[in-house]
Design an enzyme around this catalytic site. Structure first.
Site, PDB file in Angstrom:
ATOM      1  N   SER A   1       0.831  -1.188   0.000  1.00 15.91           N
ATOM      2  CA  SER A   1       0.000   0.000   0.000  1.00 15.91           C
ATOM      3  C   SER A   1       0.878   1.256   0.000  1.00 15.91           C
ATOM      4  CB  SER A   1      -0.958  -0.069   1.200  1.00 15.91           C
ATOM      5  OG  SER A   1      -1.963   0.897   1.113  1.00 15.91           O
TER       6      SER A   1
ATOM      7  N   HIS B   1      -2.451  -1.290  -4.393  1.00 17.50           N
ATOM      8  CA  HIS B   1      -3.911  -1.369  -4.525  1.00 17.50           C
ATOM      9  C   HIS B   1      -4.481   0.039  -4.466  1.00 17.50           C
ATOM     10  CE1 HIS B   1      -4.565  -1.836   0.149  1.00 17.50           C
ATOM     11  NE2 HIS B   1      -3.887  -0.755  -0.164  1.00 17.50           N
TER      12      HIS B   1
END
Length: 198
Positions: A98, A123
């Site tokens: 992330s 993501h």
């Protein structure tokens, strides 16, 4: 409670004890470990600014082992990395997921590395909101704006087309170190310190 090892060094006045992270900071090494949140981000930003003030020409190394965290906290670190004059080498050990992967990619081109068994994950941002319908709509627009901003940051640092980045970030996308190199998040997978020129 986390145990932080101490390092004892001889000085002209006897011995001096440092916690291991303070001692490594003297070598211009910054650690990003654990979840990225506001307090941790403030400490990292302060370290970057301190090291720039100490020597604006000398490289900084950033070691990353993070599952990600708060987007705004991560962006404060990202913006400071781009702002300071020293080149910043990034190295993933363990995971950079992330926001951790964005910071890994944000290092100086040619100086972004990962150890062979590192895992990198990208993501789209996520969030949960409660409240009146209008408030939920406001937050939904904001998270879409953040998603767009993060996509462009990945495009800038990976050299990928926007459509590729958007498709790759639609769901959790886990990568090996080699796959992250192919994607452009890192420049090199290293096994030994001798493999890196930092």
């Amino acid at each position: 409670m986390t145990l932080v090892p101490m390092v004892v060094e001889p000085t002209s006045r006897g011995e001096r004890a440092y916690d291991i992270y303070t001692r490594l900071l003297k070598e211009r090494i910054i650690f990003i470990t654990g979840p990225i949140e506001d307090q941790m981000a403030s400490l990292v930003v302060a370290q970057l600014i301190f090291l720039e003030a100490e020597n604006p020409e000398k490289d900084i190394s950033m070691y990353i082992n993070s599952p990600g965290g708060v987007v705004t906290a991560g962006l404060s670190i990202y913006d400071t990395m781009q702002y300071v004059k020293p080149r910043i080498a990034t190295l993933c050990l363990g995971q950079a997921a992330s926001m951790g992967s964005l910071l890994l990619a944000a290092g100086e081109k040619g100086m972004r590395c990962a150890l062979p068994n590192s895992r990198i994950m990208i993501h789209q941002p996520s969030g949960g909101f409660q409240g009146q319908a209008t408030d939920i709509e406001i937050h939904a627009k904001e998270i879409l704006n953040i998603k767009s901003r993060l996509n462009y940051i990945y495009v800038k640092h990976t050299g990928r087309e926007l459509s590729e980045v958007v498709a790759s970030m639609e769901r959790d996308n886990f990568m090996s170190a080699d796959s992250a190199q192919d994607f452009g998040i890192i420049d090199k997978v290293i096994e030994k310190r001798l493999d890196i020129e930092v």
